[in-house]
Design a protein around this motif. Structure first.
Motif, PDB file in Angstrom:
ATOM      1  N   ASP A  20      -6.696   3.762   3.781  1.00 59.87           N
ATOM      2  CA  ASP A  20      -5.655   2.675   3.598  1.00 59.87           C
ATOM      3  C   ASP A  20      -5.811   1.681   4.625  1.00 59.87           C
ATOM      4  OD1 ASP A  20      -4.271   3.878   1.658  1.00 59.87           O
ATOM      5  OD2 ASP A  20      -3.008   4.936   2.989  1.00 59.87           O
TER       6      ASP A  20
ATOM      7  N   HIS B  88      -8.428   7.533  -2.031  1.00 56.97           N
ATOM      8  CA  HIS B  88      -8.420   8.420  -1.429  1.00 56.97           C
ATOM      9  C   HIS B  88      -9.139   9.791  -2.214  1.00 56.97           C
ATOM     10  CE1 HIS B  88      -5.759   6.456   1.222  1.00 56.97           C
ATOM     11  NE2 HIS B  88      -4.839   6.563   0.162  1.00 56.97           N
TER      12      HIS B  88
ATOM     13  N   ASN C 294       0.775  -1.193   0.070  1.00 56.61           N
ATOM     14  CA  ASN C 294      -0.063   0.038  -0.147  1.00 56.61           C
ATOM     15  C   ASN C 294       0.726   1.110  -0.072  1.00 56.61           C
ATOM     16  OD1 ASN C 294      -1.254   2.176   2.018  1.00 56.61           O
ATOM     17  ND2 ASN C 294      -2.848   1.347   0.807  1.00 56.61           N
TER      18      ASN C 294
ATOM     19  N   HIS D 141      -3.959   2.644  -6.230  1.00 55.68           N
ATOM     20  CA  HIS D 141      -4.869   2.969  -5.353  1.00 55.68           C
ATOM     21  C   HIS D 141      -5.276   4.304  -5.059  1.00 55.68           C
ATOM     22  CE1 HIS D 141      -2.269   3.987  -2.239  1.00 55.68           C
ATOM     23  NE2 HIS D 141      -3.297   4.117  -1.298  1.00 55.68           N
TER      24      HIS D 141
HETATM   25 FE   LIG Z   1      -3.207   5.295   0.325  1.00 50.41          FE
END
Ligand SMILES: [Fe+2]
Ligand code: FES
Length: 433
Positions: free
Chosen positions: A365, A217, A206, A212
């Motif tokens: 996250d 986000h 991550n 991502h």
């Molecule tokens: Fe992140």
């Protein structure tokens, strides 16, 4: 190496088909967890702390590194040291404060005292011991190797490990790009500490997973930045495969970097002049080209196995698992020593808006990682796919950086496996070294 653990076939690295997948047992199996504690963490360089956290003689901070309780300190002669935080009498942790300054650590259990060089200097009622009792043999134990690079102090439990300088290798240049941004970069006093319920390797993935960013986000990258005045259109193309400055870089020993040009960032008025001045200084000291590399990129650095630096947030974190699905995180902000209070406040705002339990990013996250861990309970799904970007020049939203980690991880836990770099660049480097 733990016994009774099947290590064969945990990673399927198909170079011909350009497919890469990881068996989800690596996130669940306690025997694999034991194996990685011994063969990954006990055999690598692990980040302890930054020298600026222990500025004066006798300054110390209490840490946990590689699962061991550690005192990170500067002795009364000014030398930086690390000791295991355990009394040589019967085990009590001699340092119980999070940080401070002292000339002596006095164990509160039976009162033995140790100086800042680790010597046992005080034993109450010493007459009770025989003539053979030799105080000099009861000094605090230290990790077998402690070395530093530009104020970043690491330790290793493996006395035969390569030097820290060799271990970091090309990563030193990427660290320099960050650490040269001020005359002196220091750790801001205080830190974030948090814990979550997922496997630690998910946090590795991550921490430099460009793929991502926006989906997870959205609140930050779309809503928050737009509210601050950023035009989302200015970010167009930054993560595109045709942008040559957008890349993922695999390095030796499992380290990796992702970088892409920074988009337009809404800069508060107070920071504008400072940043312009700073840029001038950096261009003068390092030249225009290096200044461009230093200042115009978003860049995440990963030092195997558990240190992350997010350069444009000046964030640094390390993490350690206490079980297959439990992770403890230590995170710090890096700031310029002696900068104006207004600038410091803006830098903290920037850090805190994204990082940590109160930021826009970390809770998202952690939710994603804990949710992956929940998903793994469906044992019928054997594999996680990490093949993005195998068939093109790898970019920051691809997964080369994670494959680099996994290959090194697998090389550590499975002596039968030899990691072969994916990119020509690293293959050539390794051959010539
Ligand atoms: Fe992140
Ligand atoms: S355990 Fe420290 S003095 Fe006894």
């Amino acid at each position: 190496m733990a016994t009774n653990v099947t290590l064969a076939g945990l990673i399927d690295d198909d170079r011909e088909q350009k497919l890469f997948r990881v068996d989800r047992r690596v996130f669940l199996d306690p025997a694999i967890f034991e194996a990685e504690l011994r063969s990954v963490f006990d055999k690598s360089w692990l980040y302890v702390g930054h020298e600026s956290e222990i500025p004066g003689t006798g300054s110390f901070v209490k840490r946990k590194v590689g699962g061991r309780p550690v005192i990170f300190l500067r002795d009364t002669d000014g030398q930086v040291r690390a000791f295991f935080n355990t009394c040589t009498h019967r085990g009590n942790a001699i340092c119980r404060e999070a940080n401070g300054s002292t000339k002596l650590f006095r164990c509160f259990y039976h009162g033995w005292s140790f100086d800042t060089k680790g010597n046992l200097v005080g034993v109450p009622d010493a007459e009770g011991y025989s003539k053979a009792f030799d105080r000099s043999k009861f000094g605090l134990a230290a990790p077998p190797r402690v070395e530093s690079y530009r104020g970043l102090v690491f330790m290793s439990l493996d006395k035969n490990i390569v030097s820290l300088s060799e271990y970091l290798g090309e990563m030193k240049d990427y660290l320099d790009l960050m650490l040269d941004q001020a005359d002196e970069i220091v750790v801001s006093p205080g830190q974030q500490k948090y814990h979550f319920r997922a496997n630690w390797k998910l946090y590795v993935e991550n921490s430099y997973d460009g793929y991502h960013g926006v989906p997870t986000h959205r609140r930050y990258f779309v809503d928050f930045l737009r509210d601050l005045g950023s035009d989302p259109k200015s970010w167009d193309g930054l993560s595109s495969p045709t942008n040559e400055e957008n890349r993922a870089i695999e390095l030796k020993y499992g380290h990796a970097v992702i970088e892409n040009p920074l988009g337009e960032i809404p800069i508060k008025i107070g920071a504008k002049d400072f940043l312009a001045e700073n840029r001038k200084r950096i261009e003068k000291n390092f030249g225009a080209e290096r200044a461009h590399r230093m200042l115009d990129f978003s860049r995440n650095l990963f030092v195997f196995p558990n240190l992350i630096l997010v350069a444009h947030f000046r964030a640094m974190r390390t993490f350690f698992p206490t079980a297959t699905d439990q992770v403890e995180v230590d995170s710090w902000a890096l700031v310029d020593k002696g900068e104006a209070p207004e600038m410091r406040r803006l830098r903290h705002d920037n850090f805190l808006s994204f990082q940590g339990p109160g930021g826009f990013a970390t809770p998202d996250d952690i939710e994603a990682l804990e949710n992956c861990q929940r998903g793994f309970a469906a044992g019928e799904m054997q594999w996680s796919d990490i093949s993005r970007g195998m068939e093109r020049r790898p970019i920051s939203t691809d997964e080369l950086q994670m494959r680099t980690f996994w290959r090194r991880w697998y090389e550590c836990v499975n002596p039968d496996y030899v990691a072969i770099p994916e990119t020509e660049r690293l293959r050539t480097r390794l051959q010539s070294s």
